[in-house]
Design a protein around this motif. Structure first.
Motif, PDB file in Angstrom:
ATOM      1  N   ASP A  80      66.266  21.513 -23.951  1.00 27.74           N
ATOM      2  CA  ASP A  80      67.319  21.303 -22.974  1.00 27.74           C
ATOM      3  C   ASP A  80      67.426  19.830 -22.591  1.00 27.74           C
ATOM      4  O   ASP A  80      68.457  19.196 -22.790  1.00 27.74           O
ATOM      5  N   SER A  81      66.328  19.289 -22.063  1.00 27.50           N
ATOM      6  CA  SER A  81      66.340  17.900 -21.593  1.00 27.50           C
ATOM      7  C   SER A  81      65.913  16.906 -22.672  1.00 27.50           C
ATOM      8  O   SER A  81      66.025  15.704 -22.485  1.00 27.50           O
ATOM      9  N   PHE A  82      65.418  17.392 -23.786  1.00 28.31           N
ATOM     10  CA  PHE A  82      64.856  16.511 -24.798  1.00 28.31           C
ATOM     11  C   PHE A  82      65.611  16.640 -26.116  1.00 28.31           C
ATOM     12  O   PHE A  82      66.129  17.702 -26.445  1.00 28.31           O
ATOM     13  N   ALA A  83      65.637  15.547 -26.857  1.00 30.64           N
ATOM     14  CA  ALA A  83      66.376  15.508 -28.117  1.00 30.64           C
ATOM     15  C   ALA A  83      65.518  16.045 -29.259  1.00 30.64           C
ATOM     16  O   ALA A  83      64.303  15.891 -29.263  1.00 30.64           O
ATOM     17  N   ARG A  84      66.188  16.675 -30.219  1.00 23.92           N
ATOM     18  CA  ARG A  84      65.482  17.175 -31.403  1.00 23.92           C
ATOM     19  C   ARG A  84      64.866  16.024 -32.188  1.00 23.92           C
ATOM     20  O   ARG A  84      63.851  16.188 -32.862  1.00 23.92           O
ATOM     21  N   LYS A  85      65.507  14.856 -32.088  1.00 21.44           N
ATOM     22  CA  LYS A  85      64.993  13.687 -32.807  1.00 21.44           C
ATOM     23  C   LYS A  85      63.579  13.354 -32.352  1.00 21.44           C
ATOM     24  O   LYS A  85      62.728  12.994 -33.173  1.00 21.44           O
ATOM     25  N   ASP A  86      63.321  13.479 -31.052  1.00 21.47           N
ATOM     26  CA  ASP A  86      61.994  13.181 -30.523  1.00 21.47           C
ATOM     27  C   ASP A  86      60.962  14.155 -31.088  1.00 21.47           C
ATOM     28  O   ASP A  86      59.854  13.763 -31.467  1.00 21.47           O
ATOM     29  N   ILE A  87      61.324  15.447 -31.150  1.00 23.11           N
ATOM     30  CA  ILE A  87      60.413  16.450 -31.713  1.00 23.11           C
ATOM     31  C   ILE A  87      60.173  16.174 -33.190  1.00 23.11           C
ATOM     32  O   ILE A  87      59.051  16.263 -33.688  1.00 23.11           O
ATOM     33  N   ALA A  88      61.252  15.836 -33.909  1.00 26.66           N
ATOM     34  CA  ALA A  88      61.128  15.554 -35.336  1.00 26.66           C
ATOM     35  C   ALA A  88      60.205  14.368 -35.595  1.00 26.66           C
ATOM     36  O   ALA A  88      59.432  14.358 -36.560  1.00 26.66           O
ATOM     37  N   GLU A  89      60.282  13.352 -34.730  1.00 28.75           N
ATOM     38  CA  GLU A  89      59.402  12.185 -34.886  1.00 28.75           C
ATOM     39  C   GLU A  89      57.939  12.579 -34.682  1.00 28.75           C
ATOM     40  O   GLU A  89      57.049  12.060 -35.350  1.00 28.75           O
ATOM     41  N   ARG A  90      57.700  13.511 -33.779  1.00 25.78           N
ATOM     42  CA  ARG A  90      56.329  13.981 -33.554  1.00 25.78           C
ATOM     43  C   ARG A  90      55.793  14.708 -34.792  1.00 25.78           C
ATOM     44  O   ARG A  90      54.604  14.675 -35.072  1.00 25.78           O
ATOM     45  N   LEU A  91      56.690  15.371 -35.508  1.00 22.61           N
ATOM     46  CA  LEU A  91      56.281  16.142 -36.688  1.00 22.61           C
ATOM     47  C   LEU A  91      56.406  15.341 -37.983  1.00 22.61           C
ATOM     48  O   LEU A  91      56.385  15.925 -39.069  1.00 22.61           O
ATOM     49  N   ALA A  92      56.532  14.025 -37.855  1.00 22.81           N
ATOM     50  CA  ALA A  92      56.672  13.169 -39.043  1.00 22.81           C
ATOM     51  C   ALA A  92      55.554  13.365 -40.071  1.00 22.81           C
ATOM     52  O   ALA A  92      55.825  13.327 -41.275  1.00 22.81           O
ATOM     53  N   PRO A  93      54.291  13.582 -39.663  1.00 25.25           N
ATOM     54  CA  PRO A  93      53.239  13.795 -40.669  1.00 25.25           C
ATOM     55  C   PRO A  93      53.481  15.007 -41.562  1.00 25.25           C
ATOM     56  O   PRO A  93      52.901  15.101 -42.642  1.00 25.25           O
ATOM     57  N   LEU A  94      54.347  15.936 -41.127  1.00 22.69           N
ATOM     58  CA  LEU A  94      54.618  17.132 -41.926  1.00 22.69           C
ATOM     59  C   LEU A  94      55.991  17.080 -42.584  1.00 22.69           C
ATOM     60  O   LEU A  94      56.425  18.062 -43.184  1.00 22.69           O
ATOM     61  N   SER A  95      56.660  15.939 -42.501  1.00 27.60           N
ATOM     62  CA  SER A  95      58.041  15.848 -42.963  1.00 27.60           C
ATOM     63  C   SER A  95      58.195  16.035 -44.465  1.00 27.60           C
ATOM     64  O   SER A  95      59.256  16.441 -44.931  1.00 27.60           O
ATOM     65  N   ASN A  96      57.153  15.728 -45.233  1.00 28.32           N
ATOM     66  CA  ASN A  96      57.240  15.865 -46.690  1.00 28.32           C
ATOM     67  C   ASN A  96      56.704  17.197 -47.200  1.00 28.32           C
ATOM     68  O   ASN A  96      56.601  17.413 -48.412  1.00 28.32           O
ATOM     69  N   SER A  97      56.343  18.085 -46.293  1.00 26.18           N
ATOM     70  CA  SER A  97      55.779  19.374 -46.694  1.00 26.18           C
ATOM     71  C   SER A  97      56.872  20.333 -47.147  1.00 26.18           C
ATOM     72  O   SER A  97      57.974  20.345 -46.591  1.00 26.18           O
ATOM     73  N   SER A  98      56.570  21.122 -48.154  1.00 24.45           N
ATOM     74  CA  SER A  98      57.472  22.192 -48.559  1.00 24.45           C
ATOM     75  C   SER A  98      57.296  23.373 -47.604  1.00 24.45           C
ATOM     76  O   SER A  98      56.413  23.366 -46.744  1.00 24.45           O
ATOM     77  N   TRP A  99      58.135  24.403 -47.791  1.00 20.53           N
ATOM     78  CA  TRP A  99      58.009  25.571 -46.914  1.00 20.53           C
ATOM     79  C   TRP A  99      56.646  26.217 -47.080  1.00 20.53           C
ATOM     80  O   TRP A  99      56.015  26.600 -46.088  1.00 20.53           O
TER      81      TRP A  99
END
Length: 280
Positions: A73-92
């Motif tokens: 609600d108050s926070f952007a998805r971009k901020d969450i995505a940046e937190r999960l950057a270490p998993l960004s290259n992972s497959s499903w």
């Protein structure tokens, strides 16, 4: 019957039998072609089906997953995505849901989070944000920063204009905070204060819109008292730890009465079940 007639008869029926044999041979050949065609169609259909399964289910499992967020609600998805950057290259298949949940659980403004996989390529992240009941101003690296406090005394930061400008979230000063850390908590003795503030904020009457600041004044033996600063009067009100709707109503009535009697009042003391005031 003459021999010539018999010979003609046998020749006719012999020729007829040959036609029947030829027809049977052609029919069998046609049936074989039909069976062969059915086999080819079945094999092609099977390979198309397998290919569809591979493209629809197998390949997505090994590709980049689609992450779907809920509860933000108050926070952007971009901020969450940046937190999960270490998993960004992972497959499903390689996406570590436990690690993702652990990373987001350490984010101060997230109270609760769940991370689930759904076949073949979806990652669902459900977040419950912390709800601010109060705010305070801290100096972080020489810069003043607004920090929110939830009902459980957890400190977190929201850079949302709607929250920062919400007059129903009172400003609290005097809290014993020296070094702000991610997800730190206030001492347990302030839990009652936050619960009282939360209860008042849930009322239909917006009492905190009439209070510009609540100051915490430490006392001996770990106790504390409160000083309230009304927005419409240059008066400070001393009170005890009991911050209730009745206490705020009483304070407002007292301020109206005192100001009508003595306009130069600078301090009103409502502690110890008594009333006194001090003028300039």
């Amino acid at each position: 019957m003459s021999d010539a007639a018999i010979s003609d008869f046998e020749e006719f029926f012999g020729s007829f039998e040959g036609v029947k044999t030829s027809e049977k041979t052609d029919k069998k050949a046609s049936e074989k072609k039909y069976i062969a065609l059915k086999i080819v169609v079945f094999v092609l259909g099977f390979f198309l089906f397998v290919e569809g399964i591979i493209y629809a289910f197998v390949l997505p499992c090994f590709g980049h997953p689609a992450i779907i967020y809920s509860g933000l609600d108050s926070f952007a998805r971009k901020d969450i995505a940046e937190r999960l950057a270490p998993l960004s290259n992972s497959s499903w298949t390689g996406f570590d849901t436990d690690r993702a949940a652990s990373i987001l659980s350490n984010v101060s403004y997230i109270e609760r989070v769940s991370v689930d996989k759904r076949f073949p390529d979806k990652i669902f992240i459900s977040v419950k944000e912390r709800a601010p009941v109060a705010k305070t101003i801290l100096s972080v690296n020489g810069v003043s920063k607004s920090v929110q406090i939830d009902e459980n005394c957890v400190l977190f930061s929201i850079q949302s204009d709607s929250i920062l400008q919400d007059s129903s979230v009172p400003l609290i000063s005097g809290l014993p905070i020296e070094n702000l850390q991610e997800g730190m908590r206030l001492p347990a003795k302030y839990r009652v204060l936050m619960e009282q503030i939360s209860a008042i904020r849930n009322l239909s009457q917006k009492y905190f819109a009439a209070i510009s600041e609540i100051q915490v004044v430490p006392k001996e033996y770990g106790n504390y008292e409160l000083v309230l600063y009304p927005t419409q009067a240059k008066v400070r009100v001393l009170t005890d730890r009991s911050l209730t709707e009745d206490a705020l109503k009483y304070m407002m009535v007292v301020l109206d009465v005192v100001n009508s009697i003595e306009p130069d009042v600078v301090e009103v003391d409502l502690r110890y079940d008594s009333l006194s005031y001090r003028c300039r």
